[in-house]
Structures are given as C-alpha cells and as structure tokens.
Design a protein around this motif. Structure first.
Motif, short mmCIF file in Angstrom:
data_model
loop_
_atom_site.label_atom_id
_atom_site.label_comp_id
_atom_site.label_asym_id
_atom_site.label_seq_id
_atom_site.Cartn_x
_atom_site.Cartn_y
_atom_site.Cartn_z
N PRO A 41 14.91 19.37 -9.65
CA PRO A 41 14.26 18.98 -11.12
C PRO A 41 15.13 19.00 -12.43
O PRO A 41 16.04 19.77 -12.22
N PRO A 42 14.99 17.87 -13.06
CA PRO A 42 16.31 17.93 -14.37
C PRO A 42 15.98 18.96 -15.37
O PRO A 42 15.17 18.73 -16.24
N THR A 43 16.54 20.06 -15.24
CA THR A 43 16.42 21.07 -16.03
C THR A 43 17.43 21.14 -17.14
O THR A 43 17.51 21.75 -18.10
N ALA A 63 0.95 -1.26 -0.06
CA ALA A 63 0.02 0.07 0.01
C ALA A 63 0.83 1.36 -0.08
O ALA A 63 0.54 2.32 -0.76
N ARG A 64 2.00 1.17 0.78
CA ARG A 64 2.93 2.36 0.85
C ARG A 64 3.49 2.51 -0.55
O ARG A 64 3.86 3.57 -1.19
N LEU A 65 4.09 1.32 -1.12
CA LEU A 65 4.56 1.47 -2.48
C LEU A 65 3.74 2.05 -3.31
O LEU A 65 3.92 2.97 -4.23
N LYS A 66 2.36 1.62 -3.61
CA LYS A 66 1.55 2.17 -4.43
C LYS A 66 1.46 3.78 -4.10
O LYS A 66 1.39 4.43 -5.10
N SER A 67 1.55 4.28 -2.98
CA SER A 67 0.98 5.71 -2.68
C SER A 67 2.21 6.29 -3.08
O SER A 67 2.33 7.36 -3.73
N GLU A 68 3.56 5.86 -2.81
CA GLU A 68 4.82 6.45 -3.28
C GLU A 68 4.82 6.48 -4.90
O GLU A 68 5.40 7.55 -5.60
N TYR A 69 4.56 5.54 -5.56
CA TYR A 69 4.60 5.33 -6.92
C TYR A 69 3.61 6.54 -7.47
O TYR A 69 3.96 7.21 -8.39
N GLU A 70 2.43 6.59 -6.86
CA GLU A 70 1.48 7.67 -7.29
C GLU A 70 2.09 9.02 -7.21
O GLU A 70 1.70 9.88 -8.05
N ALA A 71 2.73 9.44 -6.01
CA ALA A 71 3.10 10.47 -5.75
C ALA A 71 4.29 10.88 -6.69
O ALA A 71 4.33 12.05 -7.20
N ARG A 126 4.28 13.84 -9.88
CA ARG A 126 5.23 15.08 -10.03
C ARG A 126 6.14 14.99 -11.14
O ARG A 126 6.59 16.03 -11.62
N LEU A 127 6.29 13.87 -11.79
CA LEU A 127 7.14 14.07 -13.09
C LEU A 127 6.54 14.32 -14.29
O LEU A 127 5.33 14.08 -14.40
N PRO A 128 7.42 14.99 -15.08
CA PRO A 128 6.99 15.32 -16.34
C PRO A 128 6.50 13.93 -17.35
O PRO A 128 7.26 12.69 -17.00
N ILE A 129 5.87 14.04 -18.10
CA ILE A 129 5.33 13.03 -19.00
C ILE A 129 6.51 11.99 -19.18
O ILE A 129 6.14 10.78 -19.37
N ARG A 130 7.34 12.35 -20.08
CA ARG A 130 8.55 11.49 -20.42
C ARG A 130 9.05 10.68 -19.55
O ARG A 130 9.46 9.61 -19.57
#
Length: 143
Positions: A126-128, A49-57, A61-65
């Motif tokens: 963030p990867p700029t 359940a924690r894994l699912k939460s961290e994955y969704e978080a 936040r990440l850009p689509i790519r």
C-alpha cells in the motif's frame, strides 16, 4: 468434441501450474471463419466480464484519490480500445471479423491481467510514502 474438452482441461491445469489467475483460452480453430469469429467473440465477452470484476475489485481496495485516477485511466483505455479495434474492423473481407474480435479479446485480456496485478500489488504494497493530489487542472499530481 471430446478432444476439445480434454485440451481445455489440460490448458486449465497448465494455467494453474503457472500461477495464472485465469485459464488459457482454447484455440478458435474450428468451424471456419464464422465459427472462429463466434469463438473469439465469446472469449472477448468472457474477458470483458473478468475485466469488470478486476476493475471493481481494484476500485474497492483503493483509497478515493487513487480510485479517481483508476477511473480516469479506465475511461481513457475504453476509448483507446474502441479506436484501436475499429482499425482492425476496417479491413476488407471476412477476415475483418476475426481481426476485430481478436483485438477486443486480446486488449480485454491484457487490461484484465494488468488490473489483476495492480490490485494485488496494492494489497501487498500500500502506498504509505506518497499522497496523491487530484484537482481539475492536474489529474496525476503526486506530492
């Protein structure tokens, strides 16, 4: 029971003091093999359940790519976890359930903490400097 509750509370404070994102798991040492297997299974479910939460978080936040890269990595990790824990489940006797459940718990915990760190690192840095190119032929190309 009172001692177990006290131990769990102390472990929570220790985890908080160390800056850990989640409290430490209490030991699964009571109730014989069946009780220990149940305890490990419950812990594995909590970590899932924690894994699912961290994955969704992280996905949020990440850009689509980068989301596509994370999704591919997560799918590969799920296949690896299944195959790896299947090896532990192939043992003979009552120890098989302990090994299998322990494998599931430990791998879910490690992946959860990995995604936790990835998500926090992305927020801080963030990867700029790089753009990620995704194509059908190259899933990990950087340009």
């Amino acid at each position: 029971m009172c001692c177990m509750l006290t131990l769990a509370i102390l472990m929570m404070f220790q985890a908080a003091a160390e800056g850990a994102p989640y409290p430490a798991d209490p030991p699964c040492s009571d109730g014989g093999t069946f009780g220990m297997a149940q305890c490990l299974e419950q812990q594995a479910s909590r970590w899932d359940a924690r894994l699912k939460s961290e994955y969704e978080a992280a996905q949020g936040r990440l850009p689509i790519r980068r989301r596509m890269l994370l999704q591919a990595a997560q799918r590969d990790w799920i296949r690896y976890r299944f195959a790896n824990c299947k090896l532990y489940a192939s043992h003979e006797g009552t120890v098989r359930q302990l090994l299998s459940n322990g494998c599931e718990r430990d791998m879910a915990k490690a992946r959860t903490l990995e995604l936790y760190k990835l998500d926090r690192a992305y927020v801080r840095f963030p990867p700029t400097w790089a753009t990620v190119r995704i194509s059908a032929d190259d899933h990990c190309g950087y340009s």
